[in-house]
Design an enzyme around this catalytic site. Structure first.
Site, PDB file in Angstrom:
ATOM      1  N   ARG A   1       0.864  -1.180   0.000  1.00  0.00           N
ATOM      2  CA  ARG A   1       0.000   0.000   0.000  1.00  0.00           C
ATOM      3  C   ARG A   1       0.900   1.228   0.000  1.00  0.00           C
ATOM      4  O   ARG A   1       1.944   1.238   0.671  1.00  0.00           O
ATOM      5  CB  ARG A   1      -0.906   0.021   1.240  1.00  0.00           C
ATOM      6  CG  ARG A   1      -2.107  -0.911   1.146  1.00  0.00           C
ATOM      7  CD  ARG A   1      -3.112  -0.442   0.086  1.00  0.00           C
ATOM      8  NE  ARG A   1      -4.274  -1.316  -0.036  1.00  0.00           N
ATOM      9  CZ  ARG A   1      -4.397  -2.293  -0.923  1.00  0.00           C
ATOM     10  NH1 ARG A   1      -3.420  -2.567  -1.763  1.00  0.00           N
ATOM     11  NH2 ARG A   1      -5.516  -2.996  -0.984  1.00  0.00           N
TER      12      ARG A   1
ATOM     13  N   GLU B   1      -2.708   7.509  -4.928  1.00  0.00           N
ATOM     14  CA  GLU B   1      -3.109   6.879  -6.195  1.00  0.00           C
ATOM     15  C   GLU B   1      -4.583   7.051  -6.522  1.00  0.00           C
ATOM     16  O   GLU B   1      -4.975   6.953  -7.683  1.00  0.00           O
ATOM     17  CB  GLU B   1      -2.753   5.386  -6.182  1.00  0.00           C
ATOM     18  CG  GLU B   1      -3.585   4.549  -5.213  1.00  0.00           C
ATOM     19  CD  GLU B   1      -3.240   3.071  -5.287  1.00  0.00           C
ATOM     20  OE1 GLU B   1      -2.055   2.720  -5.225  1.00  0.00           O
ATOM     21  OE2 GLU B   1      -4.186   2.262  -5.411  1.00  0.00           O
TER      22      GLU B   1
ATOM     23  N   HIS C   1      -1.098  -0.098  -9.890  1.00  0.00           N
ATOM     24  CA  HIS C   1      -1.866  -1.057  -9.086  1.00  0.00           C
ATOM     25  C   HIS C   1      -2.401  -2.210  -9.944  1.00  0.00           C
ATOM     26  O   HIS C   1      -3.594  -2.496  -9.952  1.00  0.00           O
ATOM     27  CB  HIS C   1      -3.009  -0.348  -8.351  1.00  0.00           C
ATOM     28  CG  HIS C   1      -3.364  -1.018  -7.058  1.00  0.00           C
ATOM     29  ND1 HIS C   1      -3.631  -0.344  -5.900  1.00  0.00           N
ATOM     30  CD2 HIS C   1      -3.492  -2.339  -6.737  1.00  0.00           C
ATOM     31  CE1 HIS C   1      -3.905  -1.195  -4.934  1.00  0.00           C
ATOM     32  NE2 HIS C   1      -3.829  -2.410  -5.426  1.00  0.00           N
TER      33      HIS C   1
HETATM   34  P1  NAI Z   1      -1.715 -10.912   4.528  1.00  0.00           P
HETATM   35  O1  NAI Z   1      -2.653 -10.381   5.559  1.00  0.00           O
HETATM   36  O2  NAI Z   1      -1.854 -12.340   4.097  1.00  0.00           O
HETATM   37  O3  NAI Z   1      -0.209 -10.698   5.010  1.00  0.00           O
HETATM   38  C1  NAI Z   1       0.247  -9.517   5.599  1.00  0.00           C
HETATM   39  C2  NAI Z   1       1.379  -9.890   6.533  1.00  0.00           C
HETATM   40  O4  NAI Z   1       1.943  -8.686   7.033  1.00  0.00           O
HETATM   41  C3  NAI Z   1       0.905 -10.710   7.750  1.00  0.00           C
HETATM   42  O5  NAI Z   1       1.681 -11.877   7.867  1.00  0.00           O
HETATM   43  C4  NAI Z   1       1.106  -9.766   8.927  1.00  0.00           C
HETATM   44  O6  NAI Z   1       1.458 -10.426  10.123  1.00  0.00           O
HETATM   45  C5  NAI Z   1       2.261  -8.897   8.392  1.00  0.00           C
HETATM   46  N1  NAI Z   1       2.412  -7.637   9.097  1.00  0.00           N
HETATM   47  C6  NAI Z   1       1.458  -6.887   9.725  1.00  0.00           C
HETATM   48  N2  NAI Z   1       2.015  -5.807  10.290  1.00  0.00           N
HETATM   49  C7  NAI Z   1       3.341  -5.878  10.009  1.00  0.00           C
HETATM   50  C8  NAI Z   1       4.445  -5.059  10.329  1.00  0.00           C
HETATM   51  N3  NAI Z   1       4.292  -3.955  11.051  1.00  0.00           N
HETATM   52  N4  NAI Z   1       5.674  -5.424   9.882  1.00  0.00           N
HETATM   53  C9  NAI Z   1       5.839  -6.558   9.160  1.00  0.00           C
HETATM   54  N5  NAI Z   1       4.829  -7.374   8.824  1.00  0.00           N
HETATM   55  C10 NAI Z   1       3.592  -7.031   9.244  1.00  0.00           C
HETATM   56  O7  NAI Z   1      -1.833  -9.917   3.290  1.00  0.00           O
HETATM   57  P2  NAI Z   1      -1.492 -10.217   1.762  1.00  0.00           P
HETATM   58  O8  NAI Z   1      -2.692 -10.739   1.074  1.00  0.00           O
HETATM   59  O9  NAI Z   1      -0.227 -10.981   1.677  1.00  0.00           O
HETATM   60  O10 NAI Z   1      -1.266  -8.717   1.221  1.00  0.00           O
HETATM   61  C11 NAI Z   1      -0.062  -8.028   1.509  1.00  0.00           C
HETATM   62  C12 NAI Z   1      -0.180  -6.595   1.020  1.00  0.00           C
HETATM   63  O11 NAI Z   1      -0.379  -6.563  -0.381  1.00  0.00           O
HETATM   64  C13 NAI Z   1      -1.337  -5.781   1.641  1.00  0.00           C
HETATM   65  O12 NAI Z   1      -0.873  -4.467   1.883  1.00  0.00           O
HETATM   66  C14 NAI Z   1      -2.352  -5.716   0.531  1.00  0.00           C
HETATM   67  O13 NAI Z   1      -3.145  -4.576   0.655  1.00  0.00           O
HETATM   68  C15 NAI Z   1      -1.429  -5.651  -0.690  1.00  0.00           C
HETATM   69  N6  NAI Z   1      -2.061  -6.088  -1.927  1.00  0.00           N
HETATM   70  C16 NAI Z   1      -1.679  -5.449  -3.090  1.00  0.00           C
HETATM   71  C17 NAI Z   1      -2.234  -5.824  -4.302  1.00  0.00           C
HETATM   72  C18 NAI Z   1      -1.800  -5.196  -5.583  1.00  0.00           C
HETATM   73  O14 NAI Z   1      -2.499  -5.357  -6.595  1.00  0.00           O
HETATM   74  N7  NAI Z   1      -0.681  -4.501  -5.623  1.00  0.00           N
HETATM   75  C19 NAI Z   1      -3.282  -6.850  -4.356  1.00  0.00           C
HETATM   76  C20 NAI Z   1      -3.520  -7.523  -3.101  1.00  0.00           C
HETATM   77  C21 NAI Z   1      -2.949  -7.113  -1.923  1.00  0.00           C
END
Ligand code: NAI
Length: 331
Positions: free
Chosen positions: A234, A263, A295
Site C-alpha cells: 500500500r 493513487e 496497481h
Molecule cells: P496478509 O494479511 O496475508 O499478510 C500480511 C502480513 O503482514 C501478515 O503476515 C502480517 O502479520 C504482516 N504484518 C502486519 N504488520 C506488520 C508489520 N508492522 N511489519 C511486518 N509485517 C507485518 O496480506 P497479503 O494478502 O499478503 O497482502 C499483503 C499486502 O499486499 C497488503 O498491503 C495488501 O493490501 C497488498 N495487496 C496489493 C495488491 C496489488 O495489486 N498490488 C493486491 C492484493 C494485496
C-alpha cells in the site's frame, strides 16, 4: 441479491458476469468512485461492491446505510479504506476477499525486481529505436545477494520462496512468522537488521498505524547504498518525500512501485490526455531507475475469477442469513 458496483471497469463486468451464472445475483455496474457525492447512485440495492480507492469513511457509510444498504463487499484484500468502527456502529456487514491468487501479486513483484535490475523498461524502447548499445544497462546477479521481505502473509511468503529459488539469501520481518517460510530456511530478524542487510527490500505488509510511512528518512538511513526498494503493498507504507530525497542522493538505486499513497486521484483512469496535477508523482516518473505500475499486481485472469467467485459467494451467504466467511470482525 441486487448489488451495485462502484469504480466498475469493463473487466469487472466480464469477470463477474462469467461466474454469476452460478449465483444469479442482480448486478449493476457504474464507473464512478464511491464518495459522498456518488453514494446516491444506489437505488434499491442492499449490497454494494467496491474496490481499493473507493472511500468508505463515516459520512459515506452513514449515507449508504440511510439508503438501505446492509452489505459492503470489497472486491480486494486490503480494507484500510474502510472506517471499520463506523461500519460496526451502523450495523453494516463488510466482506472482503482475503486471498485471491496471491501468486498474481507475488509474480508482479518479481517482474518489478527483474525489470529494474536488468533495466528492461529502458532496453525495450532503446532496441525499438535501433540503439543496440549496452551502456547503462548493467545489472547484477540476484543469486548470492540478500533479499529482505517485510510481511510474509499470503503474498510475501510466496515472494520470499521465489527469491530463495533465485539463490538469494532471504531474511524476513513479520510479527507473525510463517511456519512454511521458517521450514525452508528463511530467517526472521527485526526491522533494523532487515533494513541493514537487504540488497533488495520488498514490502508486503498491510497499511496500518504501525506501517504508516514505515520507510521514512530514518529507515532509509539504515539501508545499504544503492538498495532496491519494491512496494506492491500500500502506498502509505512509503514516506514519498523521503523516497524522492533518497533517490536524488542515490541512496535508493532502484524503486519499483505498484501502489502510491495518492493513487486514488490517478490510478485506474486513462489520464494520458490530461495535465497531471500531482507534482510528487510526476517527479517520481523522471528518475530512470524508477518503475511504476498502476496497481496492476492483482490483475491476472485467475485472480479476477477468484475475486468474483469469493465476492458473489459472500453475497449469497449474506442473503441467506448466514455469516459470510470473509466478513470483517468488529471486535
Ligand atoms: P496478509 O494479511 O496475508 O499478510 C500480511 C502480513 O503482514 C501478515 O503476515 C502480517 O502479520 C504482516 N504484518 C502486519 N504488520 C506488520 C508489520 N508492522 N511489519 C511486518 N509485517 C507485518 O496480506 P497479503 O494478502 O499478503 O497482502 C499483503 C499486502 O499486499 C497488503 O498491503 C495488501 O493490501 C497488498 N495487496 C496489493 C495488491 C496489488 O495489486 N498490488 C493486491 C492484493 C494485496
Amino acid at each position: 441479491m441486487k448489488t451495485l458496483f462502484f469504480s466498475a471497469r469493463p473487466y469487472d463486468e466480464r469477470s463477474f458476469a462469467a461466474v454469476n451464472g452460478r449465483f444469479g445475483h442482480e448486478l449493476r455496474f457504474v464507473g464512478p468512485r464511491l464518495s459522498v457525492a456518488t453514494a446516491d447512485l444506489v437505488r434499491d440495492e442492499r449490497a454494494i461492491c467496491v474496490f481499493v480507492n473507493d472511500a468508505l469513511d463515516k459520512p459515506v457509510l452513514t449515507r449508504l446505510s440511510a439508503t438501505g444498504v446492509r452489505l459492503i463487499a470489497l472486491r480486494c484484500a486490503g480494507y484500510d479504506n474502510v472506517d471499520v468502527a463506523a461500519a460496526a456502529e451502523l450495523g453494516l456487514t463488510v466482506v472482503r476477499v482475503p486471498a485471491y491468487s496471491p501468486h498474481a501479486v507475488a509474480e508482479h513483484t518479481l517482474c518489478l525486481i527483474l525489470a529494474l535490475n536488468r533495466k528492461i523498461h529502458r532496453a525495450y524502447s532503446r532496441v525499438r529505436d535501433g540503439n543496440f548499445a549496452l551502456d547503462g544497462l548493467l545489472g547484477f546477479d540476484l543469486a548470492g545477494r540478500t533479499a529482505g521481505v517485510v510481511g510474509t502473509g499470503n503474498i510475501g511468503s510466496i515472494v520470499a520462496r521465489i527469491l530463495q529459488a533465485f539463490g538469494m539469501q532471504v531474511l524476513a520481518h513479520d510479527p507473525v512468522p510463517d511456519a512454511e517460510c521458517r521450514r525452508v530456511g528463511i530467517r526472521y530478524v527485526d526491522r533494523a537488521e532487515l533494513f541493514a542487510a537487504a540488497d533488495v527490500l520488498s514490502l508486503h505488509c498491510p497499511a496500518t498505524r504501525d506501517t504508516y510511512n514505515m520507510i521514512d528518512a530514518a529507515a532509509l538511513s539504515q539501508m545499504k547504498d544503492n538498495v532496491m526498494l519494491i512496494n506492491t503493498s500500500r502506498g502509505a507504507v512509503l514516506d514519498t518525500g523521503a523516497i524522492i530525497r533518497a533517490l536524488k542522493d542515490k541512496k535508493i538505486g532502484y524503486l519499483g512501485m505498484d501502489v502510491y499513497e495518492e493513487e486514488s486521484e490517478l490510478f485506474f483512469e486513462d489520464m494520458s490526455g490530461e495535465i497531471i496535477q500531482d507534482d510528487v508523482f510526476e517527479r517520481l516518473l523522471t528518475f530512470p531507475n524508477v518503475l511504476v505500475t498502476a496497481h496492476q499486481g492483482f490483475f491476472t485472469a485467475d485472480a479476477l475469477a477468484d475475486i468474483a467467485g469469493t465476492t458473489l459467494q459472500s453475497i449469497t451467504d449474506f442473503e441467506q442469513g448466514k455469516q459470510p466467511v470473509h466478513a470483517l470482525s468488529f471486535e
